[in-house]
Design an enzyme around this catalytic site. Structure first.
Site, PDB file in Angstrom:
ATOM      1  N   ARG A 252       0.837  -1.205   0.000  1.00 13.14           N
ATOM      2  CA  ARG A 252       0.000   0.000   0.000  1.00 13.14           C
ATOM      3  C   ARG A 252       0.876   1.260   0.000  1.00 13.14           C
ATOM      4  O   ARG A 252       0.928   1.988  -0.983  1.00 13.14           O
ATOM      5  CB  ARG A 252      -0.941  -0.033   1.228  1.00 13.14           C
ATOM      6  CG  ARG A 252      -2.028   1.026   1.217  1.00 13.14           C
ATOM      7  CD  ARG A 252      -1.590   2.405   1.633  1.00 13.14           C
ATOM      8  NE  ARG A 252      -0.996   2.469   2.982  1.00 13.14           N
ATOM      9  CZ  ARG A 252      -0.421   3.558   3.459  1.00 13.14           C
ATOM     10  NH1 ARG A 252      -0.332   4.664   2.738  1.00 13.14           N
ATOM     11  NH2 ARG A 252       0.132   3.556   4.663  1.00 13.14           N
TER      12      ARG A 252
ATOM     13  N   CYS B 262       4.988   9.187  -0.049  1.00  7.64           N
ATOM     14  CA  CYS B 262       3.600   9.650  -0.053  1.00  7.64           C
ATOM     15  C   CYS B 262       3.442  10.589  -1.227  1.00  7.64           C
ATOM     16  O   CYS B 262       4.197  11.553  -1.356  1.00  7.64           O
ATOM     17  CB  CYS B 262       3.271  10.373   1.258  1.00  7.64           C
ATOM     18  SG  CYS B 262       1.619  11.099   1.245  1.00  7.64           S
TER      19      CYS B 262
ATOM     20  N   ASN C 238       9.352   3.789   3.248  1.00  8.29           N
ATOM     21  CA  ASN C 238       9.451   3.513   4.682  1.00  8.29           C
ATOM     22  C   ASN C 238      10.766   2.807   4.954  1.00  8.29           C
ATOM     23  O   ASN C 238      11.426   2.313   4.050  1.00  8.29           O
ATOM     24  CB  ASN C 238       8.330   2.571   5.110  1.00  8.29           C
ATOM     25  CG  ASN C 238       6.969   3.172   4.917  1.00  8.29           C
ATOM     26  OD1 ASN C 238       6.522   3.337   3.796  1.00  8.29           O
ATOM     27  ND2 ASN C 238       6.330   3.516   6.008  1.00  8.29           N
TER      28      ASN C 238
HETATM   29  P1  HMG Z   1     -12.332  14.835  -2.803  1.00  4.15           P
HETATM   30  O1  HMG Z   1     -12.050  15.101  -4.236  1.00  4.15           O
HETATM   31  O2  HMG Z   1     -12.408  15.998  -1.864  1.00  4.15           O
HETATM   32  O3  HMG Z   1     -13.640  13.913  -2.631  1.00  4.15           O
HETATM   33  O4  HMG Z   1     -11.242  13.816  -2.274  1.00  4.15           O
HETATM   34  P2  HMG Z   1     -15.154  14.150  -2.752  1.00  4.15           P
HETATM   35  O5  HMG Z   1     -15.789  13.526  -1.548  1.00  4.15           O
HETATM   36  O6  HMG Z   1     -15.465  15.595  -3.076  1.00  4.15           O
HETATM   37  O7  HMG Z   1     -15.506  13.248  -4.019  1.00  4.15           O
HETATM   38  C1  HMG Z   1     -15.021  13.563  -5.336  1.00  4.15           C
HETATM   39  C2  HMG Z   1     -15.208  12.333  -6.213  1.00  4.15           C
HETATM   40  O8  HMG Z   1     -14.425  11.234  -5.735  1.00  4.15           O
HETATM   41  C3  HMG Z   1     -16.634  11.828  -6.262  1.00  4.15           C
HETATM   42  O9  HMG Z   1     -16.811  11.255  -7.550  1.00  4.15           O
HETATM   43  C4  HMG Z   1     -16.638  10.749  -5.228  1.00  4.15           C
HETATM   44  O10 HMG Z   1     -17.637   9.767  -5.444  1.00  4.15           O
HETATM   45  C5  HMG Z   1     -15.272  10.129  -5.425  1.00  4.15           C
HETATM   46  P3  HMG Z   1     -17.545  12.054  -8.746  1.00  4.15           P
HETATM   47  O11 HMG Z   1     -18.920  12.366  -8.201  1.00  4.15           O
HETATM   48  O12 HMG Z   1     -16.712  13.308  -8.972  1.00  4.15           O
HETATM   49  O13 HMG Z   1     -17.490  11.081  -9.870  1.00  4.15           O
HETATM   50  N1  HMG Z   1     -14.766   9.465  -4.213  1.00  4.15           N
HETATM   51  C6  HMG Z   1     -14.296   8.206  -4.175  1.00  4.15           C
HETATM   52  N2  HMG Z   1     -14.168   7.267  -5.128  1.00  4.15           N
HETATM   53  C7  HMG Z   1     -13.656   6.075  -4.752  1.00  4.15           C
HETATM   54  N3  HMG Z   1     -13.261   5.800  -3.483  1.00  4.15           N
HETATM   55  C8  HMG Z   1     -13.380   6.718  -2.512  1.00  4.15           C
HETATM   56  C9  HMG Z   1     -13.919   7.974  -2.847  1.00  4.15           C
HETATM   57  N4  HMG Z   1     -14.167   9.101  -2.140  1.00  4.15           N
HETATM   58  C10 HMG Z   1     -14.683   9.985  -2.982  1.00  4.15           C
HETATM   59  N5  HMG Z   1     -12.997   6.428  -1.283  1.00  4.15           N
HETATM   60  C11 HMG Z   1     -10.545  12.022  -0.866  1.00  4.15           C
HETATM   61  C12 HMG Z   1     -11.255  13.363  -0.940  1.00  4.15           C
HETATM   62  C13 HMG Z   1     -10.307  11.730   0.599  1.00  4.15           C
HETATM   63  C14 HMG Z   1     -11.421  10.958  -1.476  1.00  4.15           C
HETATM   64  C15 HMG Z   1      -9.202  12.125  -1.642  1.00  4.15           C
HETATM   65  O14 HMG Z   1      -8.546  13.262  -1.192  1.00  4.15           O
HETATM   66  C16 HMG Z   1      -8.332  10.931  -1.481  1.00  4.15           C
HETATM   67  O15 HMG Z   1      -8.682   9.848  -1.925  1.00  4.15           O
HETATM   68  N6  HMG Z   1      -7.159  11.117  -0.851  1.00  4.15           N
HETATM   69  C17 HMG Z   1      -6.236  10.008  -0.589  1.00  4.15           C
HETATM   70  C18 HMG Z   1      -4.802  10.442  -0.715  1.00  4.15           C
HETATM   71  C19 HMG Z   1      -3.902   9.297  -0.359  1.00  4.15           C
HETATM   72  O16 HMG Z   1      -4.223   8.149  -0.598  1.00  4.15           O
HETATM   73  N7  HMG Z   1      -2.726   9.611   0.233  1.00  4.15           N
HETATM   74  C20 HMG Z   1      -1.787   8.594   0.631  1.00  4.15           C
HETATM   75  C21 HMG Z   1      -2.256   7.791   1.812  1.00  4.15           C
HETATM   76  S1  HMG Z   1      -1.882   8.553   3.367  1.00  4.15           S
HETATM   77  C22 HMG Z   1      -0.221   8.120   3.645  1.00  4.15           C
HETATM   78  O17 HMG Z   1       0.420   7.567   2.798  1.00  4.15           O
HETATM   79  C23 HMG Z   1       0.368   8.397   5.004  1.00  4.15           C
HETATM   80  C24 HMG Z   1       0.575   7.146   5.845  1.00  4.15           C
HETATM   81  O18 HMG Z   1       1.403   6.198   5.176  1.00  4.15           O
HETATM   82  C25 HMG Z   1       1.222   7.527   7.190  1.00  4.15           C
HETATM   83  C26 HMG Z   1       2.460   8.416   7.024  1.00  4.15           C
HETATM   84  O19 HMG Z   1       3.450   7.990   6.390  1.00  4.15           O
HETATM   85  O20 HMG Z   1       2.413   9.527   7.535  1.00  4.15           O
HETATM   86  C27 HMG Z   1      -0.774   6.447   6.156  1.00  4.15           C
HETATM   87 MG    MG Z   2       3.588   6.279   5.147  1.00  7.97          MG
END
Ligand code: HMG
Ligand code: MG
Length: 306
Positions: free
Chosen positions: A16, A241, A250
């Site tokens: 992931r 990220c 990581n």
């Molecule tokens: P948004 O654009 O603000 O979402 O994104 P929205 O709620 O306004 O929806 C926009 C569109 O996306 C809509 O579709 C929703 O249905 C769809 P449309 O009507 O335009 O066709 N949608 C989705 N589709 C599929 N699955 C979903 C989903 N949600 C909405 N779950 C959102 C907000 C949170 C969805 C977006 O910003 C996002 O997906 N962000 C994820 C970013 C990410 O994955 N970052 C990396 C992970 S975190 C990390 O790596 C850190 C960690 O490792 C710890 C560390 O190292 O610190 C954990």
């Molecule tokens: Mg991470």
């Protein structure tokens, strides 16, 4: 000081956290093979994929196929990341048995990463926890930017403690402290886990170090001495990220396991099988492993080919 634990639970996040950062599409079958190899190597937890918006993280758009295509091993957990209720519903439909939610101790990072501030992220997290609780899915919680933010710089330990407490209040069973940009150094890392541990309990705490500045293993060592017994790592040091520029992978799982076994700490992991899994994905991505153990193994393999 609490003393180093005799056994450490490793949460493998490569499929992931690692793959989410790869620009070129990785075939679904290769993702499944990687996860299955990691489980076969004895890792108790393999974070399999992420049900985030495919527009934000195109690499993981095949989350359904990855999760439902897995040949699951008894005793291994395959949690998946979900950012909101929509992601949770997708995960449940694909057969998830554990999920992870995520937020940050930094307002700006959260906006870049999930298009929401910290308070708004908790509205989503509470909704996810309530629904997950109704179907008995355990929820892990991540806090990003615990030792520094790519946009705001230093992050106050009190802010991290507060976000961790809110995740526990929302129903998360464990909190993983993410040094997203690898800014931390051992003394600060230890002080932080002591502060968070004093509030939520050390047994609910995991650490998640990115190795951007080569501090990850030293940071883990310092946190082990403080009594932390759950450590996140990524096979072959994959990852980063996509919303934190310059963040590397990581801590490499192979190097972590080598250190732990050398210290007499049990992990249940077969190091040779783990190194092979790292070589498998590194070859597929067309690059040298970022783990030191993987580099040694890759050199040996090249020498025996010539
Ligand atoms: P948004 O654009 O603000 O979402 O994104 P929205 O709620 O306004 O929806 C926009 C569109 O996306 C809509 O579709 C929703 O249905 C769809 P449309 O009507 O335009 O066709 N949608 C989705 N589709 C599929 N699955 C979903 C989903 N949600 C909405 N779950 C959102 C907000 C949170 C969805 C977006 O910003 C996002 O997906 N962000 C994820 C970013 C990410 O994955 N970052 C990396 C992970 S975190 C990390 O790596 C850190 C960690 O490792 C710890 C560390 O190292 O610190 C954990
Ligand atoms: Mg991470």
């Amino acid at each position: 000081m609490t003393g180093t634990p005799t056994r450490v639970r490793i949460v493998e996040v490569g499929p992931r956290d690692g793959l989410q950062n790869e620009r070129r599409p990785v075939p679904t079958a290769a993702k499944i093979e990687l996860i299955e190899r990691l489980a076969e190597a004895g890792l108790p937890v393999v974070e399999a994929t992420s049900f985030v918006s495919p527009r934000w993280v195109p690499q993981l758009a095949d989350a359904e196929d990855v999760l439902s295509g897995l040949n699951r091993r008894a005793g291994t957990a395959y949690p998946v990341l979900v950012p909101n209720l929509a992601g949770l519903e997708r995960a449940i439909a694909a057969g998830a048995r554990e999920v992870a939610v995520f937020t940050a101790a930094s307002e700006t990072f959260n906006r870049k990463n999930i298009n929401a501030g910290i308070d708004e992220s908790f509205d989503r997290i509470r909704a996810v926890n309530d629904r997950a609780g109704s179907v008995d899915l355990p929820v892990r919680g991540y806090v990003s930017c615990v030792l520094g933010c790519p946009y705001e710089g230093d992050v106050d330990a009190d802010a991290v403690v507060r976000v961790a407490e809110r995740l526990i209040e929302a129903g998360c069973y464990e909190i993983s402290l993410g040094d997203t940009i690898g800014a931390g150094t051992p003394t600060r890392a230890r002080n932080l886990v002591q502060a968070v541990g004093a509030s939520i309990g050390l047994t609910k705490l995991a650490v998640h170090f990115h190795d951007t500045r080569g501090q990850a293993l030293a940071n883990v060592f310092a946190c082990l001495e403080a009594g932390v017994a759950t450590v996140d790592a990524s096979v072959s040091g994959l990852g980063g990220c996509p919303y934190a520029r310059g963040a590397t992978g990581n801590l490499a799982t192979e190097d972590l396991v080598y250190m732990l076994h050398g210290m007499g700490v049990e992990t249940g992991v077969d190091l040779d099988a783990l190194v092979d899994a790292g070589l498998f994905i590194s070859r597929l991505l067309g690059r040298r492993p970022a783990s030191r153990l993987g580099q040694i193994a890759a050199l040996r393999a090249e020498e025996s080919d010539t």
